[in-house]
Design a protein around this motif. Sequence first.
Motif, PDB file in Angstrom:
ATOM      1  N   SER A   1       0.830  -1.206   0.000  1.00 19.02           N
ATOM      2  CA  SER A   1       0.000   0.000   0.000  1.00 19.02           C
ATOM      3  C   SER A   1       0.865   1.256   0.000  1.00 19.02           C
ATOM      4  O   SER A   1       0.484   2.268  -0.576  1.00 19.02           O
ATOM      5  CB  SER A   1      -0.941  -0.007   1.202  1.00 19.02           C
ATOM      6  N   TYR A   2       2.016   1.203   0.633  1.00 19.19           N
ATOM      7  CA  TYR A   2       2.923   2.346   0.596  1.00 19.19           C
ATOM      8  C   TYR A   2       3.620   2.471  -0.750  1.00 19.19           C
ATOM      9  O   TYR A   2       4.032   3.562  -1.138  1.00 19.19           O
ATOM     10  CB  TYR A   2       3.965   2.260   1.705  1.00 19.19           C
ATOM     11  N   SER A   3       3.757   1.388  -1.476  1.00 22.82           N
ATOM     12  CA  SER A   3       4.389   1.477  -2.792  1.00 22.82           C
ATOM     13  C   SER A   3       3.520   2.287  -3.752  1.00 22.82           C
ATOM     14  O   SER A   3       4.043   2.993  -4.610  1.00 22.82           O
ATOM     15  CB  SER A   3       4.661   0.081  -3.350  1.00 22.82           C
ATOM     16  N   VAL A   4       2.208   2.221  -3.594  1.00 25.42           N
ATOM     17  CA  VAL A   4       1.321   3.035  -4.427  1.00 25.42           C
ATOM     18  C   VAL A   4       1.528   4.510  -4.115  1.00 25.42           C
ATOM     19  O   VAL A   4       1.600   5.347  -5.031  1.00 25.42           O
ATOM     20  CB  VAL A   4      -0.151   2.617  -4.195  1.00 25.42           C
ATOM     21  N   VAL A   5       1.662   4.852  -2.840  1.00 23.35           N
ATOM     22  CA  VAL A   5       1.905   6.246  -2.450  1.00 23.35           C
ATOM     23  C   VAL A   5       3.257   6.710  -2.984  1.00 23.35           C
ATOM     24  O   VAL A   5       3.386   7.819  -3.507  1.00 23.35           O
ATOM     25  CB  VAL A   5       1.828   6.403  -0.919  1.00 23.35           C
ATOM     26  N   GLY A   6       4.270   5.862  -2.877  1.00 22.56           N
ATOM     27  CA  GLY A   6       5.590   6.208  -3.396  1.00 22.56           C
ATOM     28  C   GLY A   6       5.581   6.398  -4.896  1.00 22.56           C
ATOM     29  O   GLY A   6       6.204   7.328  -5.428  1.00 22.56           O
ATOM     30  N   LEU A   7       4.869   5.516  -5.606  1.00 21.22           N
ATOM     31  CA  LEU A   7       4.770   5.641  -7.056  1.00 21.22           C
ATOM     32  C   LEU A   7       4.060   6.931  -7.450  1.00 21.22           C
ATOM     33  O   LEU A   7       4.476   7.629  -8.380  1.00 21.22           O
ATOM     34  CB  LEU A   7       4.037   4.431  -7.637  1.00 21.22           C
TER      35      LEU A   7
END
Length: 136
Positions: free
Chosen positions: A20-26
């Motif tokens: 879920s944090y990878s979506v925010v990072g992307l």
Amino acid sequence: MPEPEQPGQTVVVAADYFSSYSVVGLLAVVGVLFVTVAFGANRLLRPAVPTPEKLLTYECGVDPVGEGWAHTQVRYYVYAFLYVIFAVDSIFLFPWATVFSAPGFGAATLVEMFLFLGFLAVGLLYAYKKGVLTWT
């Protein structure tokens, strides 16, 4: 995947948590890339012909003549400051209303809200006593 210890409990797996944090990072990377491309395109496409008129300080259609000091009315800043105070107050009221309805938080949040509103009332009373709120 490990089993929950009691029925009704869920186990959070680290991979799911970080995905879920990878979506925010992307999304952050795409945002920074978008701004970088926009500034780069602006730099490449704009005409750059500096002239003495373009380099002259200019504000509100008035050429800079004389000294840089000007008298301003402080009351406009005071009204803006009072607006900011009450905007912060309204921003604080919305989350307070949601927490107030949660079980177990009613009395404590009610006391905190009345303290906060009391501080704002004292500030408003002080501004009224100083004559800040009169428009003359």
